[in-house]
Design an enzyme around this catalytic site. Sequence first.
Site, PDB file in Angstrom:
ATOM      1  N   GLU A  48       0.875  -1.171   0.000  1.00 33.80           N
ATOM      2  CA  GLU A  48       0.000   0.000   0.000  1.00 33.80           C
ATOM      3  C   GLU A  48       0.915   1.224   0.000  1.00 33.80           C
ATOM      4  O   GLU A  48       1.820   1.317   0.839  1.00 33.80           O
ATOM      5  CB  GLU A  48      -0.878   0.003   1.259  1.00 33.80           C
ATOM      6  N   ARG A 273       5.089 -12.565   9.774  1.00 34.63           N
ATOM      7  CA  ARG A 273       5.683 -11.233   9.593  1.00 34.63           C
ATOM      8  C   ARG A 273       7.069 -11.226  10.198  1.00 34.63           C
ATOM      9  O   ARG A 273       7.309 -11.870  11.225  1.00 34.63           O
ATOM     10  CB  ARG A 273       4.885 -10.209  10.400  1.00 34.63           C
ATOM     11  N   LYS A 283       4.617   1.053   9.055  1.00 32.75           N
ATOM     12  CA  LYS A 283       4.697   2.314   8.308  1.00 32.75           C
ATOM     13  C   LYS A 283       4.037   3.442   9.084  1.00 32.75           C
ATOM     14  O   LYS A 283       4.505   4.574   9.059  1.00 32.75           O
ATOM     15  CB  LYS A 283       3.999   2.152   6.953  1.00 32.75           C
TER      16      LYS A 283
HETATM   17  P1  ATP Z   1       2.810  -1.802   7.711  1.00 34.44           P
HETATM   18  O1  ATP Z   1       2.095  -2.141   8.974  1.00 34.44           O
HETATM   19  O2  ATP Z   1       4.256  -1.587   7.919  1.00 34.44           O
HETATM   20  O3  ATP Z   1       2.165  -0.698   6.957  1.00 34.44           O
HETATM   21  P2  ATP Z   1       1.501  -3.513   5.896  1.00 34.44           P
HETATM   22  O4  ATP Z   1       1.350  -4.982   5.937  1.00 34.44           O
HETATM   23  O5  ATP Z   1       0.297  -2.705   6.164  1.00 34.44           O
HETATM   24  O6  ATP Z   1       2.696  -3.127   6.832  1.00 34.44           O
HETATM   25  P3  ATP Z   1       1.639  -3.343   3.082  1.00 34.44           P
HETATM   26  O7  ATP Z   1       2.112  -2.234   2.239  1.00 34.44           O
HETATM   27  O8  ATP Z   1       0.203  -3.652   3.074  1.00 34.44           O
HETATM   28  O9  ATP Z   1       2.132  -3.043   4.544  1.00 34.44           O
HETATM   29  O10 ATP Z   1       2.495  -4.637   2.802  1.00 34.44           O
HETATM   30  C1  ATP Z   1       2.821  -5.143   1.535  1.00 34.44           C
HETATM   31  C2  ATP Z   1       3.195  -6.576   1.701  1.00 34.44           C
HETATM   32  O11 ATP Z   1       4.303  -6.698   2.584  1.00 34.44           O
HETATM   33  C3  ATP Z   1       2.060  -7.373   2.308  1.00 34.44           C
HETATM   34  O12 ATP Z   1       1.941  -8.578   1.605  1.00 34.44           O
HETATM   35  C4  ATP Z   1       2.493  -7.590   3.717  1.00 34.44           C
HETATM   36  O13 ATP Z   1       1.950  -8.772   4.216  1.00 34.44           O
HETATM   37  C5  ATP Z   1       4.009  -7.608   3.601  1.00 34.44           C
HETATM   38  N1  ATP Z   1       4.635  -7.190   4.853  1.00 34.44           N
HETATM   39  C6  ATP Z   1       4.457  -6.034   5.513  1.00 34.44           C
HETATM   40  N2  ATP Z   1       5.155  -6.012   6.655  1.00 34.44           N
HETATM   41  C7  ATP Z   1       5.810  -7.197   6.717  1.00 34.44           C
HETATM   42  C8  ATP Z   1       6.701  -7.786   7.647  1.00 34.44           C
HETATM   43  N3  ATP Z   1       7.055  -7.160   8.776  1.00 34.44           N
HETATM   44  N4  ATP Z   1       7.180  -9.016   7.384  1.00 34.44           N
HETATM   45  C9  ATP Z   1       6.845  -9.649   6.257  1.00 34.44           C
HETATM   46  N5  ATP Z   1       6.013  -9.156   5.333  1.00 34.44           N
HETATM   47  C10 ATP Z   1       5.494  -7.944   5.548  1.00 34.44           C
HETATM   48 MG    MG Z   2      -1.361  -2.574   5.006  1.00 30.38          MG
END
Ligand code: ATP
Ligand code: MG
Length: 569
Positions: A48, A273, A283
């Site tokens: 995202e 994760r 983020k």
């Molecule tokens: P954040 O909480 O940091 O915003 P998010 O999961 O909301 O993380 P996204 O941009 O939606 O961020 O993530 C893109 C991809 O990266 C998704 O498939 C998510 O599952 C993966 N991802 C995000 N954070 C992690 C992590 N700490 N370890 C492994 N994969 C991750």
């Molecule tokens: Mg997300």
Amino acid sequence: MNTMPTDGLNETTASPDNSPSNFIRDIIIQDIQNGKNGGRVHTRFPPEPNGYLHIGHAKSICLNFGLAKEFGGKCNLRFDDTNPSKEETEYVDSIINDVRWLGFDWEDRLFYASDYFEQLFQWAVQLIKQGQAYVCDLTADQVRETRGTTTEPGTESPYRNRSVEENLDLFLRMRAGEFPDGSRTLRSKIDMASPNFNMRDPVMYRILRAEHHRTGNDWLIYPMYDYTHGECDSIEGITHSICTLEFEDHRPLYDWYVENLGIHRPQQIEFDRLNLTNTMLSKRKLLLLVQKGYVSGWDDPRMPTLSGIRRRGYTPEAIRNFCGSIGVSKTNGTIEFQLLEHHIREDLNRRAARVMAVIDPIKVVIDNYPEGQVELLEAANHPDNPEMGTRQIEFSKVIYIERDDFREVPPPKYYRLFPGQEVRLRYAYFIKCVSVEKDENGEITVVHCTYDPASRGGNSPDGRKVKSTIHWVSAEHAITFEARLYESLLLEDAPQSDDIATQLNPNSLIVKANAKIEPSVKGAAPNTHYQFERVGYFNVDLDSTSDKLVCNRTVQLKDTWAKIDKKSK
Ligand code: ATP
Ligand code: MG
């Protein structure tokens, strides 16, 4: 099952960075054997664009692109841009840059969920026509209040049984902008008594007047993530939709949409994760650090963002090796930050040229060295890679050494320089301390030594031994530079609250503005990696100019003293 080739004959099926097998890989191998999806492997990385990528995302990137590469498949880069109020083009650009920097290629397959907004709308119409979606006039609060609890079913919306015609009419008018923000939603008609909250008539569309970074003001309604994600995967022909564990409870809904729409069904697979000790990987929280000015920006070298660690000198190879080494599993855990540092060190040890730099200098005058004489001494650029060559280092009467390498009164087991003690200057001579000069506060300002001309190159003239080797730079020739020394941004484990201010490490950045370095580094480009002998791995920071050199400490060394002493004997 481990299908990694061991005989080296079938190299192309090995994981790119020789990561061990894992359950996702095993599923894919099974699927290929069973001819599922015609043997195709197609994954995607779906960020995202609401912030910069962090090291957690690297795990997902390496997994998705790595598996595709390993099995001769494809991996798309797709932005999940359904939340216009939080998303920006700056984030899109940084994400594209970061994935490329990590070494992955989506070829011509860069997509956006917003590319599919019209199709998603048409599918919503289809679900309405199938009697599987309805327009609900409850407010967001009311929807939440009627969701029920873990022990109680939810309450059906009073609007749940609207006719297909009325739903179609209202949904089209939602799109046309006839209703205020938040006044209505489109919901799936599934089961308010489902033990899974995600299945209790989840919202599919909300009314939101927000400018979208790509579609501008075209849309007044936006699809929810859960409604969007599976359909995007389906449109792109994704075979394995790999995501993190928090989506496990969303899988039934993912499947419900693609099944009821009768479209290609990718298989969602969840993995753990990445969490790192003492590191914030969210983020949203990283955005707070930036917004509140606790860091200089998303690329502050203390940030766990890919742009931050890149600026600090971490390499894509090291990050990929780290991601390969941690594996994937079905339970969340926490990885020691030191493991990441280990991989950085391992990579930089191989590639970084050695130079001498003194972070906290103290002046040493060699009393018996001829005034005005300058000698050029040969030094290896890398102890194990002769092809990296050698360089000439100026040696003269006045040099700098590390303040910590001298003690007027040595503590027990202190083997470096102190009055009466002889040490080796790396690549240069044996020197022996004879006296010190102090200022009016009793601070030592100059250390006086004598040298043994017969020990040129640091070689013992008569077999006598010294217990340590220290680094130095010639005072007259050294360049003054700014060394930025980093420690963890956080005092303890990732904060549970948003009160980040109280959890910041006041020593996360220490600036040494009067550090000294040998002149061979002059003009080095930003992000050139070095090992400052006995000090650590450093790189040239972006802030460097032709007048001022700035270096980041990428990572500290370990066990370096012992190693250097052994090598140079
Ligand atoms: P954040 O909480 O940091 O915003 P998010 O999961 O909301 O993380 P996204 O941009 O939606 O961020 O993530 C893109 C991809 O990266 C998704 O498939 C998510 O599952 C993966 N991802 C995000 N954070 C992690 C992590 N700490 N370890 C492994 N994969 C991750
Ligand atoms: Mg997300």
